[in-house]
Design a protein around this motif. Structure first.
Motif, PDB file in Angstrom:
ATOM      1  N   LEU A 292     -32.097  34.415  38.175  1.00  0.00           N
ATOM      2  CA  LEU A 292     -30.951  34.011  37.121  1.00  0.00           C
ATOM      3  C   LEU A 292     -31.092  32.473  37.092  1.00  0.00           C
ATOM      4  CD1 LEU A 292     -27.923  36.217  38.173  1.00  0.00           C
ATOM      5  CD2 LEU A 292     -29.697  36.671  36.719  1.00  0.00           C
ATOM      6  N   GLU A 293     -31.536  32.021  35.936  1.00  0.00           N
ATOM      7  CA  GLU A 293     -31.760  30.675  35.627  1.00  0.00           C
ATOM      8  C   GLU A 293     -30.799  30.242  34.408  1.00  0.00           C
ATOM      9  OE1 GLU A 293     -32.003  26.869  35.102  1.00  0.00           O
ATOM     10  OE2 GLU A 293     -32.818  27.834  37.019  1.00  0.00           O
ATOM     11  N   ALA A 294     -29.997  29.423  34.488  1.00  0.00           N
ATOM     12  CA  ALA A 294     -28.959  28.845  33.597  1.00  0.00           C
ATOM     13  C   ALA A 294     -29.699  28.222  32.530  1.00  0.00           C
ATOM     14  CB  ALA A 294     -27.925  27.884  34.409  1.00  0.00           C
ATOM     15  N   ALA A 295     -30.842  27.240  32.717  1.00  0.00           N
ATOM     16  CA  ALA A 295     -31.398  26.743  31.682  1.00  0.00           C
ATOM     17  C   ALA A 295     -32.466  27.633  30.845  1.00  0.00           C
ATOM     18  CB  ALA A 295     -32.381  25.511  32.363  1.00  0.00           C
ATOM     19  N   ASP A 296     -33.266  27.059  29.982  1.00  0.00           N
ATOM     20  CA  ASP A 296     -34.196  27.767  28.930  1.00  0.00           C
ATOM     21  C   ASP A 296     -35.346  27.728  29.509  1.00  0.00           C
ATOM     22  OD1 ASP A 296     -34.430  25.389  28.493  1.00  0.00           O
ATOM     23  OD2 ASP A 296     -34.101  25.630  26.132  1.00  0.00           O
TER      24      ASP A 296
ATOM     25  N   LEU B  58     -33.987  33.718  31.959  1.00  0.00           N
ATOM     26  CA  LEU B  58     -33.403  32.502  31.408  1.00  0.00           C
ATOM     27  C   LEU B  58     -32.129  32.369  30.531  1.00  0.00           C
ATOM     28  CD1 LEU B  58     -37.044  31.205  30.335  1.00  0.00           C
ATOM     29  CD2 LEU B  58     -35.754  30.918  32.618  1.00  0.00           C
ATOM     30  N   GLY B  59     -31.670  31.318  30.550  1.00  0.00           N
ATOM     31  CA  GLY B  59     -30.392  31.176  30.142  1.00  0.00           C
ATOM     32  C   GLY B  59     -29.143  32.038  30.460  1.00  0.00           C
ATOM     33  N   THR B  60     -29.364  32.322  31.606  1.00  0.00           N
ATOM     34  CA  THR B  60     -28.326  33.153  32.413  1.00  0.00           C
ATOM     35  C   THR B  60     -27.641  32.614  33.585  1.00  0.00           C
ATOM     36  OG1 THR B  60     -29.631  35.046  31.430  1.00  0.00           O
ATOM     37  CG2 THR B  60     -28.226  35.743  32.962  1.00  0.00           C
ATOM     38  N   PRO B  61     -26.651  31.777  33.509  1.00  0.00           N
ATOM     39  CA  PRO B  61     -25.966  31.272  34.731  1.00  0.00           C
ATOM     40  C   PRO B  61     -25.177  32.303  35.439  1.00  0.00           C
ATOM     41  CG  PRO B  61     -24.786  30.716  32.560  1.00  0.00           C
ATOM     42  CD  PRO B  61     -26.023  31.331  32.154  1.00  0.00           C
ATOM     43  N   ALA B  62     -25.325  32.034  36.748  1.00  0.00           N
ATOM     44  CA  ALA B  62     -24.408  32.990  37.506  1.00  0.00           C
ATOM     45  C   ALA B  62     -23.043  32.377  37.678  1.00  0.00           C
ATOM     46  CB  ALA B  62     -24.996  33.091  39.052  1.00  0.00           C
ATOM     47  N   THR B  63     -21.978  33.077  37.456  1.00  0.00           N
ATOM     48  CA  THR B  63     -20.613  32.409  37.302  1.00  0.00           C
ATOM     49  C   THR B  63     -19.873  32.780  38.487  1.00  0.00           C
ATOM     50  OG1 THR B  63     -20.015  34.099  35.738  1.00  0.00           O
ATOM     51  CG2 THR B  63     -20.831  31.840  34.978  1.00  0.00           C
TER      52      THR B  63
ATOM     53  N   ALA C 158     -28.028  41.787  26.365  1.00  0.00           N
ATOM     54  CA  ALA C 158     -27.906  40.641  25.692  1.00  0.00           C
ATOM     55  C   ALA C 158     -27.612  39.493  26.435  1.00  0.00           C
ATOM     56  CB  ALA C 158     -26.778  40.869  24.610  1.00  0.00           C
ATOM     57  N   GLY C 159     -28.047  38.297  26.034  1.00  0.00           N
ATOM     58  CA  GLY C 159     -27.557  37.147  26.820  1.00  0.00           C
ATOM     59  C   GLY C 159     -28.686  36.761  28.063  1.00  0.00           C
ATOM     60  N   ALA C 160     -29.755  37.465  28.031  1.00  0.00           N
ATOM     61  CA  ALA C 160     -30.620  37.260  29.344  1.00  0.00           C
ATOM     62  C   ALA C 160     -31.459  36.032  29.049  1.00  0.00           C
ATOM     63  CB  ALA C 160     -31.564  38.607  29.416  1.00  0.00           C
ATOM     64  N   GLY C 161     -31.507  35.821  27.764  1.00  0.00           N
ATOM     65  CA  GLY C 161     -32.138  34.485  27.483  1.00  0.00           C
ATOM     66  C   GLY C 161     -33.481  34.297  27.221  1.00  0.00           C
ATOM     67  N   GLU C 162     -34.328  35.199  27.631  1.00  0.00           N
ATOM     68  CA  GLU C 162     -35.763  35.242  27.435  1.00  0.00           C
ATOM     69  C   GLU C 162     -36.196  35.460  26.035  1.00  0.00           C
ATOM     70  OE1 GLU C 162     -38.537  35.766  30.737  1.00  0.00           O
ATOM     71  OE2 GLU C 162     -37.040  37.241  31.099  1.00  0.00           O
TER      72      GLU C 162
END
Length: 486
Positions: A39-43, A249-254, A482-486
């Motif tokens: 899981l990576e918050a950035a793109d 990507l685009g998926t920050p762990a919260t 949705a929201g996985a960011g890839e």
């Protein structure tokens, strides 16, 4: 049983963070047969390793070299298809810009700490040279459990050695203050030698003697990668994906919560279950994620400070430049200059020069721990400061054809006195939580090999948590949402 069937029965591990440490952990986990989700918050992946370009030439916009005498990062590059891209510097002869002149970097030192006053004329005053020669006459100084590099070296050899030699070298690695940095964590070989020798110069010479007597390792001390060190995380990510790992990507762990069967991770719109988790984040984000389940470890991580810095990349027409020899220079903060280092990138890396022989690429760095005024300037201001110092140091007055500023806010963790003990406490707190490990630059070293080694140690720490997971405790890997960011 096929590899796919074996992986389907293996434990699922979530790696939080797609920098080089997290990617190296994912790569090693796949070697161990685990199913992996990163899981990576950035793109993008890579963290502080960032490939880029200027005036059509590929360059690094983050770290540019790898310590090759440590095997971990070079081995990872080879394992991910970059063996034929590893390339040593074309020149490694650097200088120190001090006392209004570029002076050759002295040989025979350990992170700027000399074993003798020889070859230091011009860098130090006569008084400073004499202080080194008299050091062996001083009574022994105890280092205890830890001590600041600057404090210890200044007490033995004088502040000149710290201010003119140690500070520029440590500043290049940690962007830190030598009078705060831990000798045990930042220069461990010197710390160990100082514990067993009554004289610091004797300790340095002992390190040099051991190095000379050790079996010769082939290859250079440092290496780069054709196209930039920023290619390494891309190659590791490609390998992870090719072997069935997921990188979101685009998926920050919260949120991270312990369950009777393992772990539950909230990441955007996704809820993932895992048998184990590797947290490969900077200290602050790691603390936020661990606070619910490991509050004591989170409190320790919250105390880790960071330094910010910026890299200014400049491209010139080669015909307009006449630089001094060498790969660049370091700058002691004692001289009050804006930049702390300059690299003649086209001269240091042959592949940059080959991409455009008519272009000359340089880069400077600014920013140390506690500095805010310089980094508060806009990009044009940082370029102007860099050009001013380059003109004073080298005579370079030409107009660049292109410039690029890359800011690394909170880019480098600081290792003050007591950092080693802090890391030990963090790991002790986490030891009570099966299936959880941490890795990255905040712990045992900021260099690329140290980060890879940290990732491997995290995988080893998980150990039995990755194998033999009972059937009723296995969790399917959630499908991409949705929201996985890839």
């Amino acid at each position: 049983m096929s590899a796919e069937e074996a992986r389907a029965q293996a434990g699922h591990v979530v790696v939080v963070g797609g920098g080089i440490a997290g990617l190296a952990a994912a790569h090693r986990l796949l070697d161990r047969g685990a199913r992996v989700t990163v899981l990576e918050a950035a793109d993008r992946v890579g963290g502080k390793l960032l490939p880029g370009e200027i005036a059509g030439v590929r360059v690094d916009l983050g770290a540019e070299s790898i310590l090759a005498r440590r095997p971990e990062a070079v081995a990872l590059a080879r394992e991910t298809g970059l063996a034929d891209r590893l390339t040593p510097p074309a020149t490694a002869s650097a200088s120190i810009w001090t006392r209004d002149a570029l002076r050759p970097m002295p040989k025979g030192h350990v992170m700027g700490v000399p074993g003798t006053a020889a070859a230091l004329s011009g860098l130090l005053t006569e008084e400073g040279l004499a202080r080194i020669e008299r050091e062996a006459e001083l009574p022994p100084t105890e280092v205890g459990e830890d001590v600041a590099v600057g404090e210890y070296v200044a007490g033995r050899l004088g502040r000149e050695v710290v201010d003119r030699l140690v500070e520029p070298l440590l500043g290049g690695v940690y962007a830190g203050d030598a009078y705060r940095l831990s000798m045990r964590s930042a220069v461990p070989q010197l710390f160990e030698a100082a514990r067993t020798h009554s004289s610091l110069t004797e300790a340095v010479r002992a390190i040099q003697a051991r190095t000379a007597a050790a079996p010769r390792q082939g290859g250079p001390v440092f290496t780069g990668i054709e196209g930039g060190v920023g290619r390494l995380p891309l190659a590791v990510a490609e390998s992870v994906r090719a072997r069935g790992g997921e990188i979101a990507l685009g998926t920050p762990a919260t949120a991270l919560r312990r369950t009777p069967e393992g772990w539950r991770i909230t990441a955007g719109e996704r809820e993932l279950t895992a048998d184990a988790v590797v947290v490969a984040l900077p200290a602050g984000p790691a603390a936020a994620l661990l606070r619910a389940e490991a509050p004591a470890a989170a409190a320790e991580l919250s105390g880790v400070e960071y330094a910010s810095m910026a890299l200014i990349t400049l491209a010139y027409r080669r015909r307009d430049t006449a630089l001094p020899e060498g790969s660049g220079f370091l700058v002691p903060p004692a001289d009050g200059r804006a930049i702390k280092a300059a690299t003649f990138a086209s001269r240091k890396w042959g592949w940059i020069a080959e991409e455009d022989p008519e272009l000359l690429v340089l880069r400077t760095s600014v920013g140390r721990y506690g500095e805010s005024e310089i980094l508060g300037r806009d990009d044009a201001g940082l370029v102007a400061l860099s050009r001013r110092d380059l003109r004073t140091a080298t005579g370079l007055s030409a107009e660049p054809v292109a410039t690029r500023v890359t800011r690394w806010d909170d880019g480098l963790p600081q290792y003050p006195v007591g950092h080693h003990a802090r890391v030990a406490r963090i790991r002790a707190h986490l030891a009570a939580l099966p299936g959880l490990a941490v890795c990255g630059a905040a712990y045992d070293g900021v260099g690329i090999p140290a980060c890879v080694a940290s990732a491997h140690a995290a995988v080893e720490k998980l150990g039995a948590d990755l194998t033999g997971v009972p059937e009723n405790k296995r969790h399917p890997v959630p499908s991409a949402q949705a929201g996985a960011g890839e």
